[in-house]
Design an enzyme around this catalytic site. Structure first.
Site, PDB file in Angstrom:
ATOM      1  N   GLY A  90      10.639  -7.694  -7.153  1.00  7.01           N
ATOM      2  CA  GLY A  90       9.964  -6.808  -6.207  1.00  7.01           C
ATOM      3  C   GLY A  90       8.509  -6.592  -6.570  1.00  7.01           C
ATOM      4  O   GLY A  90       7.717  -6.143  -5.746  1.00  7.01           O
ATOM      5  N   ALA A 114      10.241 -10.850  -2.913  1.00  6.30           N
ATOM      6  CA  ALA A 114       9.807 -10.260  -1.636  1.00  6.30           C
ATOM      7  C   ALA A 114       8.773  -9.182  -1.912  1.00  6.30           C
ATOM      8  O   ALA A 114       8.935  -8.376  -2.829  1.00  6.30           O
ATOM      9  CB  ALA A 114      10.999  -9.660  -0.888  1.00  6.30           C
ATOM     10  N   ASN A 116       8.226  -6.902   0.115  1.00  7.70           N
ATOM     11  CA  ASN A 116       8.735  -5.670   0.708  1.00  7.70           C
ATOM     12  C   ASN A 116      10.218  -5.846   1.049  1.00  7.70           C
ATOM     13  O   ASN A 116      10.574  -6.772   1.768  1.00  7.70           O
ATOM     14  CB  ASN A 116       7.931  -5.335   1.973  1.00  7.70           C
ATOM     15  CG  ASN A 116       8.082  -3.885   2.342  1.00  7.70           C
ATOM     16  OD1 ASN A 116       9.197  -3.389   2.475  1.00  7.70           O
ATOM     17  ND2 ASN A 116       6.976  -3.195   2.516  1.00  7.70           N
ATOM     18  N   HIS A 146      -0.923   3.638   0.464  1.00  8.75           N
ATOM     19  CA  HIS A 146       0.086   3.816  -0.595  1.00  8.75           C
ATOM     20  C   HIS A 146      -0.315   4.963  -1.516  1.00  8.75           C
ATOM     21  O   HIS A 146      -1.457   5.423  -1.489  1.00  8.75           O
ATOM     22  CB  HIS A 146       0.230   2.531  -1.430  1.00  8.75           C
ATOM     23  CG  HIS A 146       1.025   1.461  -0.743  1.00  8.75           C
ATOM     24  ND1 HIS A 146       0.464   0.580   0.151  1.00  8.75           N
ATOM     25  CD2 HIS A 146       2.344   1.128  -0.816  1.00  8.75           C
ATOM     26  CE1 HIS A 146       1.387  -0.253   0.609  1.00  8.75           C
ATOM     27  NE2 HIS A 146       2.544   0.056   0.040  1.00  8.75           N
ATOM     28  N   HIS A 147       0.607   5.328  -2.377  1.00 10.46           N
ATOM     29  CA  HIS A 147       0.395   6.383  -3.377  1.00 10.46           C
ATOM     30  C   HIS A 147      -0.791   6.054  -4.306  1.00 10.46           C
ATOM     31  O   HIS A 147      -1.195   4.899  -4.425  1.00 10.46           O
ATOM     32  CB  HIS A 147       1.678   6.564  -4.197  1.00 10.46           C
ATOM     33  CG  HIS A 147       2.154   5.297  -4.841  1.00 10.46           C
ATOM     34  ND1 HIS A 147       1.667   4.847  -6.045  1.00 10.46           N
ATOM     35  CD2 HIS A 147       3.036   4.359  -4.420  1.00 10.46           C
ATOM     36  CE1 HIS A 147       2.249   3.712  -6.358  1.00 10.46           C
ATOM     37  NE2 HIS A 147       3.082   3.385  -5.381  1.00 10.46           N
ATOM     38  N   LYS A 150      -0.861   3.080  -7.149  1.00  7.67           N
ATOM     39  CA  LYS A 150      -0.677   1.640  -6.872  1.00  7.67           C
ATOM     40  C   LYS A 150      -1.869   0.866  -7.436  1.00  7.67           C
ATOM     41  O   LYS A 150      -3.022   1.246  -7.251  1.00  7.67           O
ATOM     42  CB  LYS A 150      -0.534   1.390  -5.367  1.00  7.67           C
ATOM     43  CG  LYS A 150      -0.250  -0.090  -5.059  1.00  7.67           C
ATOM     44  CD  LYS A 150       0.270  -0.288  -3.650  1.00  7.67           C
ATOM     45  CE  LYS A 150       0.474  -1.762  -3.326  1.00  7.67           C
ATOM     46  NZ  LYS A 150       1.492  -2.407  -4.172  1.00  7.67           N
ATOM     47  N   GLY A 156       1.029  -6.382  -1.270  1.00 10.17           N
ATOM     48  CA  GLY A 156       1.678  -7.667  -1.025  1.00 10.17           C
ATOM     49  C   GLY A 156       2.149  -7.765   0.422  1.00 10.17           C
ATOM     50  O   GLY A 156       2.088  -8.832   1.048  1.00 10.17           O
ATOM     51  N   THR A 157       2.594  -6.638   0.974  1.00  9.15           N
ATOM     52  CA  THR A 157       3.070  -6.642   2.368  1.00  9.15           C
ATOM     53  C   THR A 157       1.913  -6.894   3.332  1.00  9.15           C
ATOM     54  O   THR A 157       2.060  -7.635   4.310  1.00  9.15           O
ATOM     55  CB  THR A 157       3.743  -5.298   2.690  1.00  9.15           C
ATOM     56  OG1 THR A 157       4.774  -5.099   1.729  1.00  9.15           O
ATOM     57  CG2 THR A 157       4.335  -5.300   4.086  1.00  9.15           C
TER      58      THR A 157
HETATM   59  N1  LIG Z   1       8.910  -5.340  -3.028  1.00  7.52           N
HETATM   60  C1  LIG Z   1       9.014  -4.040  -2.675  1.00  7.52           C
HETATM   61  O1  LIG Z   1       9.718  -3.654  -1.715  1.00  7.52           O
HETATM   62  C2  LIG Z   1       8.249  -3.027  -3.493  1.00  7.52           C
HETATM   63  C3  LIG Z   1       8.379  -1.653  -3.233  1.00  7.52           C
HETATM   64  C4  LIG Z   1       7.721  -0.747  -4.068  1.00  7.52           C
HETATM   65  C5  LIG Z   1       6.958  -1.225  -5.138  1.00  7.52           C
HETATM   66  N2  LIG Z   1       6.848  -2.566  -5.338  1.00  7.52           N
HETATM   67  C6  LIG Z   1       6.120  -3.123  -6.500  1.00  7.52           C
HETATM   68  O2  LIG Z   1       6.922  -2.920  -7.648  1.00  7.52           O
HETATM   69  C7  LIG Z   1       6.073  -2.815  -8.798  1.00  7.52           C
HETATM   70  C8  LIG Z   1       6.424  -1.538  -9.559  1.00  7.52           C
HETATM   71  O3  LIG Z   1       6.091  -0.406  -8.737  1.00  7.52           O
HETATM   72  P1  LIG Z   1       6.303   1.075  -9.276  1.00  7.52           P
HETATM   73  O4  LIG Z   1       5.749   1.990  -8.236  1.00  7.52           O
HETATM   74  O5  LIG Z   1       7.706   1.255  -9.731  1.00  7.52           O
HETATM   75  O6  LIG Z   1       5.323   1.055 -10.545  1.00  7.52           O
HETATM   76  P2  LIG Z   1       5.463   1.876 -11.908  1.00  7.52           P
HETATM   77  O7  LIG Z   1       5.974   3.259 -11.643  1.00  7.52           O
HETATM   78  O8  LIG Z   1       4.170   1.709 -12.632  1.00  7.52           O
HETATM   79  O9  LIG Z   1       6.637   1.106 -12.695  1.00  7.52           O
HETATM   80  C9  LIG Z   1       6.425  -0.081 -13.384  1.00  7.52           C
HETATM   81  C10 LIG Z   1       7.212   0.026 -14.693  1.00  7.52           C
HETATM   82  O10 LIG Z   1       7.117  -1.224 -15.400  1.00  7.52           O
HETATM   83  C11 LIG Z   1       6.741  -0.928 -16.739  1.00  7.52           C
HETATM   84  N3  LIG Z   1       6.009  -2.023 -17.389  1.00  7.52           N
HETATM   85  C12 LIG Z   1       4.736  -2.431 -17.135  1.00  7.52           C
HETATM   86  N4  LIG Z   1       4.402  -3.434 -17.971  1.00  7.52           N
HETATM   87  C13 LIG Z   1       5.504  -3.654 -18.763  1.00  7.52           C
HETATM   88  C14 LIG Z   1       5.773  -4.536 -19.837  1.00  7.52           C
HETATM   89  N5  LIG Z   1       4.857  -5.403 -20.283  1.00  7.52           N
HETATM   90  N6  LIG Z   1       6.998  -4.487 -20.409  1.00  7.52           N
HETATM   91  C15 LIG Z   1       7.925  -3.613 -19.977  1.00  7.52           C
HETATM   92  N7  LIG Z   1       7.722  -2.718 -18.988  1.00  7.52           N
HETATM   93  C16 LIG Z   1       6.522  -2.753 -18.392  1.00  7.52           C
HETATM   94  C17 LIG Z   1       5.856   0.291 -16.616  1.00  7.52           C
HETATM   95  O11 LIG Z   1       5.718   0.931 -17.865  1.00  7.52           O
HETATM   96  P3  LIG Z   1       4.411   1.898 -18.109  1.00  7.52           P
HETATM   97  O12 LIG Z   1       4.580   3.039 -17.175  1.00  7.52           O
HETATM   98  O13 LIG Z   1       4.534   2.229 -19.561  1.00  7.52           O
HETATM   99  O14 LIG Z   1       3.205   1.034 -17.781  1.00  7.52           O
HETATM  100  C18 LIG Z   1       6.645   1.123 -15.607  1.00  7.52           C
HETATM  101  O15 LIG Z   1       7.695   1.835 -16.223  1.00  7.52           O
HETATM  102  C19 LIG Z   1       4.646  -2.869  -8.263  1.00  7.52           C
HETATM  103  O16 LIG Z   1       4.169  -4.206  -8.376  1.00  7.52           O
HETATM  104  C20 LIG Z   1       4.789  -2.476  -6.798  1.00  7.52           C
HETATM  105  O17 LIG Z   1       3.760  -3.005  -5.975  1.00  7.52           O
HETATM  106  C21 LIG Z   1       7.480  -3.468  -4.550  1.00  7.52           C
END
Ligand SMILES: NC(=O)c1ccc[n+]([C@@H]2O[C@H](COP(=O)([O-])OP(=O)(O)OC[C@H]3O[C@@H](n4cnc5c(N)ncnc54)[C@H](OP(=O)(O)O)[C@@H]3O)[C@@H](O)[C@H]2O)c1
Length: 254
Positions: A90, A114, A116, A146-147, A150, A156-157
């Site tokens: 994701g 994906a 999204n 977005h929040h 981000k 990406g969407t």
């Molecule tokens: N495809 C979809 O439908 C969709 C929907 C929502 C979000 N997304 C995407 O999903 C991703 C995550 O979004 P989010 O809002 O959950 O972000 P987030 O709250 O920052 O979560 C990312 C997590 O990954 C951890 N992380 C980062 N680098 C790492 C590493 N090297 N090793 C291990 N853990 C690591 C982060 O740790 P730290 O906090 O310590 O950095 C954090 O806990 C983004 O790319 C976002 O654009 C996709």
């Protein structure tokens, strides 16, 4: 169906675990995050990234579900490919080299990526293609919101929406924000990324011309919509042949 979740203590990782725990068809074996000390999440233990390889060998999950950050995803996917575990990605914001590394992994294991996982966004994509076809020559502008945490922009969407518009009209120049004397040129597409508060994700496509305006908008009202879609994708992917898949495959819309 057994999954592992990488990025487990992040916003999406937590939501994926909580959503999986509410479903009868998915069990979460373990989580991985660099902030492992923030676990357990909803009863699921979270380990450091250095433990991933051993855990994959030990608990043999059907699918690894990743919502982390691009550099981390690349190392998680390598570990999954080495262990023969399918991956749902994701995470967004990969560069060309990163995407190519992910595609290489898909020669060994099934990889589904994906930008999204909301079903409504896929309906939006189809509606956008129809609309662009129906109003040739209209100006088009794309706005995503977005929040405030981000990292990547545009989303990406939004990039997927732009690809769909180009697939109908041919490749247009993209203008990322405007400032100063910058009138609209030809069939360029303006792209705008807003970041504020805790907004889950909004995408709007504006089409205007000939004294009329058409807007197509999708708004996610909870992150659960992405988590449910990612889990549906994981269930669909388990047992698939190695290859490169998208959410359209899950929806039967390839
Ligand atoms: N495809 C979809 O439908 C969709 C929907 C929502 C979000 N997304 C995407 O999903 C991703 C995550 O979004 P989010 O809002 O959950 O972000 P987030 O709250 O920052 O979560 C990312 C997590 O990954 C951890 N992380 C980062 N680098 C790492 C590493 N090297 N090793 C291990 N853990 C690591 C982060 O740790 P730290 O906090 O310590 O950095 C954090 O806990 C983004 O790319 C976002 O654009 C996709």
């Amino acid at each position: 169906m057994n999954i592992a979740v990488t990025g487990a203590t992040g916003t999406m990782g937590r939501t994926v675990i909580e959503t999986a725990n509410d479903r009868p068809d998915v069990t979460v074996a373990f989580g991985i995050d660099q902030a492992a000390e923030e676990g357990p999440i909803d009863g699921v233990r979270v380990y450091a990234p250095s433990e991933l390889e051993a855990l994959l060998e030990e608990s043999r999950p059907n699918v690894l579900v990743d919502f982390s950050a691009p550099a981390a995803t690349l190392s998680f996917v390598k570990a999954a490919a080495d262990a023969g575990v399918a991956v749902v990605i994701g995470t967004t914001g990969f560069d060309e080299a990163g995407l190519s590394t992910l595609r290489d992994a898909s020669e060994t294991v099934p990889v589904l990526k994906a930008s999204n996982f909301a079903r409504g966004v896929w309906a939006l994509l189809r509606a956008v293609e129809d609309a662009v076809r129906a109003v040739p020559g209209y100006d088009i502008e794309v706005t995503e919101t977005h929040h405030n945490r981000k990292v990547d922009a545009p989303s990406g969407t939004a990039n997927t929406i732009l690809e769909r518009i180009d697939s109908v009209r041919g490749e247009a120049e993209k203008v990322y924000g405007r400032k100063g004397n910058q009138p609209r040129e030809g069939d360029e597409i303006g792209v705008f990324a807003r970041r504020a508060g805790n907004i889950r994700g909004e995408h709007e496509v504006l089409l205007a011309g000939n004294d009329e305006v058409l807007t197509l908008t999708h708004r996610a009202e909870s992150r659960r919509v992405f988590a449910e879609g990612a889990l549906d994708a994981a269930v669909w992917l388990a047992g698939s042949h190695p290859g490169w898949y998208g959410f359209a495959d899950v929806l039967g819309d390839a």
